[in-house]
Design an enzyme around this catalytic site. Structure first.
Site, PDB file in Angstrom:
ATOM      1  N   ASP A  16     -10.921   3.348   4.432  1.00  0.00           N
ATOM      2  CA  ASP A  16     -11.138   1.908   4.238  1.00  0.00           C
ATOM      3  C   ASP A  16     -12.853   1.828   4.263  1.00  0.00           C
ATOM      4  O   ASP A  16     -13.217   0.773   4.307  1.00  0.00           O
ATOM      5  CB  ASP A  16     -10.673   1.383   5.378  1.00  0.00           C
ATOM      6  CG  ASP A  16      -9.667   0.126   5.205  1.00  0.00           C
ATOM      7  OD1 ASP A  16      -9.462  -0.143   3.950  1.00  0.00           O
ATOM      8  OD2 ASP A  16      -9.062  -0.463   5.737  1.00  0.00           O
TER       9      ASP A  16
ATOM     10  N   LYS B 281       0.844  -1.264  -0.068  1.00  0.00           N
ATOM     11  CA  LYS B 281      -0.061  -0.021   0.079  1.00  0.00           C
ATOM     12  C   LYS B 281       0.981   1.213   0.268  1.00  0.00           C
ATOM     13  O   LYS B 281       0.674   2.262  -0.547  1.00  0.00           O
ATOM     14  CB  LYS B 281      -0.992  -0.083   1.126  1.00  0.00           C
ATOM     15  CG  LYS B 281      -2.029  -1.099   1.060  1.00  0.00           C
ATOM     16  CD  LYS B 281      -2.970  -1.159   2.470  1.00  0.00           C
ATOM     17  CE  LYS B 281      -3.761  -2.254   2.005  1.00  0.00           C
ATOM     18  NZ  LYS B 281      -4.514  -2.823   3.656  1.00  0.00           N
TER      19      LYS B 281
ATOM     20  N   GLN C  21      -4.244  -1.231   9.608  1.00  0.00           N
ATOM     21  CA  GLN C  21      -4.240  -2.530   9.008  1.00  0.00           C
ATOM     22  C   GLN C  21      -4.733  -3.366  10.043  1.00  0.00           C
ATOM     23  O   GLN C  21      -4.726  -3.546  11.261  1.00  0.00           O
ATOM     24  CB  GLN C  21      -2.833  -2.880   8.817  1.00  0.00           C
ATOM     25  CG  GLN C  21      -2.649  -4.097   8.121  1.00  0.00           C
ATOM     26  CD  GLN C  21      -3.099  -4.273   6.667  1.00  0.00           C
ATOM     27  OE1 GLN C  21      -3.307  -3.214   6.046  1.00  0.00           O
ATOM     28  NE2 GLN C  21      -3.702  -5.370   6.287  1.00  0.00           N
TER      29      GLN C  21
END
Ligand code: NAP
Length: 298
Positions: free
Chosen positions: A121, A54, A98
């Site tokens: 997200d 990422k 994460q």
């Protein structure tokens, strides 16, 4: 007739090119780059690889990269403090925590500390609510990636029957809502669903997100369906999905491979969300009131 393989790697590369172009225009307009902040807790090997990818792809798209790595035994309050610091930092457009967190630590309360407009997200309660209401907000990356794959494949959605196998907050539920937004008739299946095959055989579009290797076989698919395999499992034979690709490809019109299908799209959509978040904040301006979605209130 064997199905068309939907090339997620190529489509994701196209999305990243579009993002890089938008980043370039954003920099020209504002004099600075959108910033992605990644927060990793612990040293899970898969998470290390995902976060590394990422960060690398964000930098390749021209974004600034801020990274925080905390030890596996970091307390909830120390993770919260890092998230709060990033939330207050104007150079950070998007924050990614994460998941999963180590030691089965609950992620919910920590995710809620991420401001809605930096929630790239799409997992905060507010963004989930905006999606449920069909209002603009940041959408979860994996289901957004599936929608882009379907669009690129030219799959008709309006009035068609889409069956989503899985009802997780991360994939299944938002997937169903995004399909509904495109006017599909949507059915969600889960672990208590009776006669899964009878249901999935009704699908024009079938999205498998159960997390069960090889769950979906030819007997689950009607001829001509579009099949999207979200599942990803590391086995002795390499990566496999929730779909038995070779046998389903004999029945379906189009299918995503694993790897090279949905996987690459998830990061591409994260980058897309980050540039969208930056653009919306810039458009909102600092002096004007900002709606929960980060969209200007007026
Ligand atoms: P999850 O949280 O474990 O949810 C799985 C869902 O599938 C649950 O709703 C569960 O039902 C349902 N399910 C389980 N067994 C089933 C069965 N036999 N029949 C029908 N439904 C069943 O998993 P997730 O986070 O949504 O992820 C799903 C898969 O996608 C995993 O393989 C994951 O690794 C993969 N994934 C891939 C990406 C990517 O970028 N490619 C991103 C995210 C996830 P209940 O609700 O009744 O338990």
């Amino acid at each position: 007739m064997p199905a068309v393989l939907i090339d997620g790697t190529a489509i994701a590369a196209r999305v990243r090119d579009e993002v890089a172009e938008r980043v370039h225009r954003y920099r020209e307009r504002t004099g600075r780059a959108p910033g992605l902040a990644t927060v990793l807790v612990g040293d899970d090997p898969a998470s290390l690889v995902y976060v590394g990818r990422k960060r690398r792809l964000a930098a390749e798209a021209g974004m600034t990269d801020q990274h925080r790595h905390l030890p596996a035994d970091a307390s909830g309050s120390s993770i919260a403090a890092v998230l709060d610091e990033l939330a207050a930092d104007d150079a950070v457009s998007g924050i990614l925590l994460q998941l999963p967190l180590p030691n089965r630590m609950a992620s919910g309360p920590l995710i809620e500390r991420i401001p809605t407009w930096k929630d790239v997200d799409g997992l905060t309660t507010l963004n989930a609510g905006l999606l449920a209401r069909g209002e603009p907000g940041l959408r979860p990356c994996t289901p957004s990636g599936v929608m882009r794959l379907l669009a690129e494949t030219g799959a008709a959605l309006e009035g068609r029957h889409a069956v989503v196998v899985g009802r997780s907050e991360l994939v299944g539920r938002p997937m169903a809502q995004l399909l509904l937004e495109r006017h599909a008739t949507v059915t969600i299946a889960h672990s208590r669903t009776r006669d899964l095959a009878a249901l999935t055989r009704q699908a024009d579009v079938l999205v498998a997100a159960a997390g069960v290797p090889g769950l979906i076989g030819a007997e689950h698919v009607t001829p001509g369906a579009v099949v999207i395999d979200v599942g990803i499992h590391r086995t002795d034979d390499g990566l496999v999905g929730d779909v038995r690709t070779a046998e389903v490809a004999e029945v379906a019109a189009a299918i995503t491979p694993v790897p090279g299908g949905v996987g690459p799209m998830t990061i591409a959509m994260l980058l897309s969300n980050t540039v969208v978040a930056a653009e919306r904040r810039a458009a909102a301006g600092r002096a004007r009131p900002v709606a929960a979605s980060g969209v200007p209130a007026s």
